[in-house]
Scaffold this active site. Structure first.
Site, PDB file in Angstrom:
ATOM      1  N   ASP A 358       0.828  -1.192   0.000  1.00  0.00           N
ATOM      2  CA  ASP A 358       0.000   0.000   0.000  1.00  0.00           C
ATOM      3  C   ASP A 358       0.873   1.257   0.000  1.00  0.00           C
ATOM      4  O   ASP A 358       1.851   1.343   0.755  1.00  0.00           O
ATOM      5  CB  ASP A 358      -0.891  -0.021   1.250  1.00  0.00           C
ATOM      6  CG  ASP A 358      -1.774   1.184   1.371  1.00  0.00           C
ATOM      7  OD1 ASP A 358      -2.660   1.354   0.523  1.00  0.00           O
ATOM      8  OD2 ASP A 358      -1.573   1.965   2.319  1.00  0.00           O
ATOM      9  N   GLU A 394       1.884  -0.417  -5.029  1.00  0.00           N
ATOM     10  CA  GLU A 394       0.929   0.628  -5.375  1.00  0.00           C
ATOM     11  C   GLU A 394       1.781   1.893  -5.493  1.00  0.00           C
ATOM     12  O   GLU A 394       2.148   2.492  -4.483  1.00  0.00           O
ATOM     13  CB  GLU A 394      -0.135   0.798  -4.292  1.00  0.00           C
ATOM     14  CG  GLU A 394      -1.172   1.849  -4.660  1.00  0.00           C
ATOM     15  CD  GLU A 394      -2.125   2.170  -3.515  1.00  0.00           C
ATOM     16  OE1 GLU A 394      -3.309   2.429  -3.788  1.00  0.00           O
ATOM     17  OE2 GLU A 394      -1.679   2.180  -2.350  1.00  0.00           O
TER      18      GLU A 394
END
Length: 763
Positions: A358, A394
């Site tokens: 993330d 990401e």
């Protein structure tokens, strides 16, 4: 003043503590006793607090006797697996200098393998006097009664014959899902198993995933996380789980027995591996649940705030490149060690197959900004374990220069939002998208073709957990986050969605048919493109979130997969998806290990890819530059060089035709070599084909409006293997995956309560 929760020192029995070792960090059972080791560079004393089995009563407080290389450590020969503990850390209280030590606050061990109990919000869990509104004050109330605790575990587990599937990148198809939401309404599971690790490992659930054909299950965060106070006050929860506080412990909320979460997680991994399915974890190492200077004190902030977090020049405040209040300081060697130790624990002890990071730009940030040679990225590249698992970034964050798609080093794959946006815009009918779509269909070489990276580095997706589902993408022009309590202000505005004539559900048969075709178009574009495809769970049968594109706090029917609500249209879409997956796996030309260039290979006299006009002629610059171009063909020559060895391949040749126009287009099929003909494999306007249809040169094919086609070039002689692969793929779509039929009433959904938004999670 101290709480009554803590027994007076005179009542505590002395423990036989020894010096122990400064490694490994955390609480380690050696078969005789437990070694405790905690890093804190600026502490003056560390106390180990022991509790009863329920974590409700503090039994003993033991000062760790040794301090070696900035690690406090001690060994308790009387401790055993099951021992419940926490820490109190003494040191300077000087927020202006970045130090926030407060021994009145019980702290979680960053290396804890299991967590007992849940966090209860109250003023006691803050290091400062909450009522004063001044984070410089020292709060002397004890927090132990409101805090979860850590538990020592015995890591022993019998894996039997379990082996990692080790799916090659070129065969990988990722399926993004949520542990709870995927099975919470599964009609064949018992109530106890629904929404748990055990439920995800249930035979009927594993069989569904296996028959769908995906290879790798990517789970939204399972690290221990807490619910935000402002969500609880509104009757909400942190459903997605991007609020980690212990990076080694699986959250107990997904376990049938909360006391054995780690064991149940391992059992889940073993069952998925037995079926040939990989497990990839979505991990959040960019921030913690402690927030900024006004956030609670749960672990890192009280252990060594100045080491664990990136602090502003005014050391009282936090750098907030994550949009969540704080940013972990991976430039510090001990913080970097913690993150890499965590990854090795999950890859080694828990046997997961990869990680999706993330806001991964944070992990590559140094003081001067993002650096693809930063400490964390270099650590992963050289590590003998981490360099062999799947690493997916990401590639953006909220800080300056945070958008880094294509900027990660070799060995990494990245979420490609450029693929998402281009595919959405093309099928919506936006002009001028043909040239960029061609680049996205060939694995975005403009972003990833450098330093020997491969096409699999582009993780292609059309939808993900954050945003519309595929069904909602074709059903809503606007987001409908009414349940989130922000007057629909939260969530993304730029969705590139289209409702096709009615907002939300409709009974109009023409609109419903067009929406169904558009879903097939986007799934086909995703699964037939070069790169690594990722499917959002439920998209294969049309799952809806009612137009909510920011459902991070909705632990209810908005997010839960409604297995009982899958209709015939959904079953048909699932069967079509299964066919697409089989085509991708059966024809290597759809997943080449080299970037396609379109250049003529003079030695082989072939081009790996040729772009065609509807007339059958090769595309030229004028056609690419024309904003009205919305129908073209992509010819993939199976003879083109497939590896670094300069020799022709013997793969099948395929022709992909995409027509985003609102009217039919006559497409002239290119002339095949003598003795060969074209077989139609996919027509999204006619999704139920179960046999290839033959076409020859000079036979213009009428491509229906907003339709995708796939043709296979088949020789009349010696093409038995190719034809067999084609029929196998088509037959895979004749029977839908093992979608369960309802056998009992699904659990009642929770009411659509309100939900705010904490941060922007994508570009």
């Amino acid at each position: 003043m101290a709480s009554d929760f803590v027994a007076a020192p005179a009542q505590m029995r002395p423990s036989r503590v020894r010096e122990g070792l400064p490694f490994p960090l955390g609480a380690s059972w050696d078969g005789l006793g437990v070694n405790f080791a905690l890093f804190s560079a600026h502490a003056s004393k560390v106390e180990l607090c022991l509790f009863d089995d329920a974590g409700e009563r503090e039994l003993e407080r033991v000062e760790l006797p040794e301090f070696t290389d900035e690690v406090w450590h001690g060994y308790l020969p009387d401790a055993r697996p099951g021992t419940v503990y926490g820490y109190r850390v003494h040191g300077p209280h000087a927020p202006e200098a970045g130090h926030r030590f407060n021994p009145n606050k019980l702290l979680l061990d960053p290396y804890a393998r299991e967590v007992v109990g849940d966090l209860t919000w109250g003023p006691e869990i803050f290091g400062y006097v909450l009522e004063s509104g001044d984070d410089l004050t020292l709060d002397e109330r004890d927090s132990a009664a409101l805090m979860p605790k850590c538990r020592v575990i015995d890591p022993a587990f019998t894996w039997g014959r379990e082996r990692s599937p080790a799916v090659p990148w070129d065969r990988t198809i990722i399926y993004e899902t949520h542990v709870k939401g995927f099975t919470r309404c599964h009609p064949t599971l018992s109530e106890e198993m629904r929404g748990t690790y055990a439920g995800l490992a249930a035979p009927e659930v594993v069989e569904y995933l296996r028959t769908l054909g995906v290879t790798s299950v990517e789970l939204l965060p399972v690290h221990n996380f807490v619910n935000d106070q402002f969500l609880l006050e509104k009757g909400l929860t942190n459903y997605w789980g991007y609020n980690t506080i212990v990076f080694f412990a699986p959250t107990r909320r997904y376990a049938t027995n909360p006391g054995y979460a780690a064991r149940e997680f391992k059992q889940m991994v073993a069952r998925l591996h037995d079926a040939g399915l990989e497990v990839i974890l979505d991990v959040v190492y960019n921030h913690t649940a402690e927030g900024n200077e006004r956030g609670p004190m749960l672990s890192f902030k009280g252990i060594d705030n100045a080491s664990y977090y990136r602090l502003a020049p005014e050391r009282r405040y936090y750098i907030n490149d994550t949009g969540t209040g704080n940013t972990l300081n991976l430039s510090h060697p001990r913080v970097l060690q913690m993150v890499t130790d965590s990854l090795r624990y999950w890859a080694g002890e828990m046997r997961v197959d990869g990680f999706r990071f993330d806001l991964a730009t944070i992990l590559g940030r140094e003081d001067h900004g993002f650096d693809e040679g930063g400490g964390f990225l270099d650590s992963c590249r050289q590590d003998p374990m981490l360099s062999r698992v799947k690493l997916i970034a990401e590639p953006w964050d909220c800080g300056p220069g945070g958008y880094q798609v294509g900027g990660f080093p070799p060995g990494w794959a990245e979420w490609n939002d450029r693929f998402r946006d281009t595919v959405r815009a093309f099928w919506k009918g936006d002009g001028g998208k043909a040239a960029e779509l061609a680049t996205r269909l060939t694995a975005s070489s403009d972003l990833f073709d450098r330093r020997g990276r491969k096409p699999w580095a582009s993780v292609n997706f059309v939808t993900a957990h954050d945003g519309f589902t595929l069904n909602d993408l074709v059903s809503y022009n606007e987001k409908h986050n009414d349940a989130n309590g922000e007057e629909n202000r939260d969530g993304h505005e730029h969705n590139l969605s289209w409702n096709h004539g009615a907002e939300g559900p409709t009974g109009d048969p023409e609109i419903r048919e067009l929406r169904a075709r558009q879903k097939r178009n986007m799934l086909a574009t995703l699964l037939l493109a070069q790169g690594t495809p990722m499917i959002l769970a439920g998209d294969e049968f049309g799952r809806t979130q009612g137009g909510n594109n920011n459902a991070y706090c909705q632990d209810n029917a908005i997010n839960w997969v409604d297995w009982s609500g899958i209709d015939e249209e959904g079953r048909s879409l699932a069967a079509f998806t299964r066919k697409l997956v089989a085509l991708r796996q059966n024809f290597p030309v759809l997943r080449r290990g080299r970037f396609l260039t379109g250049a003529m290979n003079e030695a082989l006299a072939v081009k790996d890819v040729t772009w065609l006009k509807p007339s059958g002629e090769e595309m030229d610059n004028g056609h690419w530059d024309d904003p009205a171009t919305s129908c073209f063909g992509m010819l993939l020559d199976g003879r083109a060089q497939a590896t670094g060895i300069r020799r022709p391949a013997s793969d099948a040749t395929l022709l992909l035709v995409l027509n985003a126009q609102h009217e039919r287009v006559e497409f002239e099929l290119p002339e095949p070599p003598a003795g060969q003909h074209w077989l139609l494999m996919v027509d999204t306007h006619r999704p139920d084909m179960d046999e290839p249809e033959e076409f020859g040169f000079g036979h213009p094919y009428p491509v229906a409006a907003r339709t995708l086609l796939l043709f296979l070039l088949h020789p009349e002689r010696g093409g038995g293997a190719i034809l067999a692969a084609a029929r196998t793929a088509l037959l895979a779509g004749t029977t839908p995956p093992a979608i369960p039929k309802p056998e009992r009433t699904a659990p009642d959904p929770q009411p659509n309560v309100r939900s705010p938004r904490t941060r922007t999670r994508a570009r």
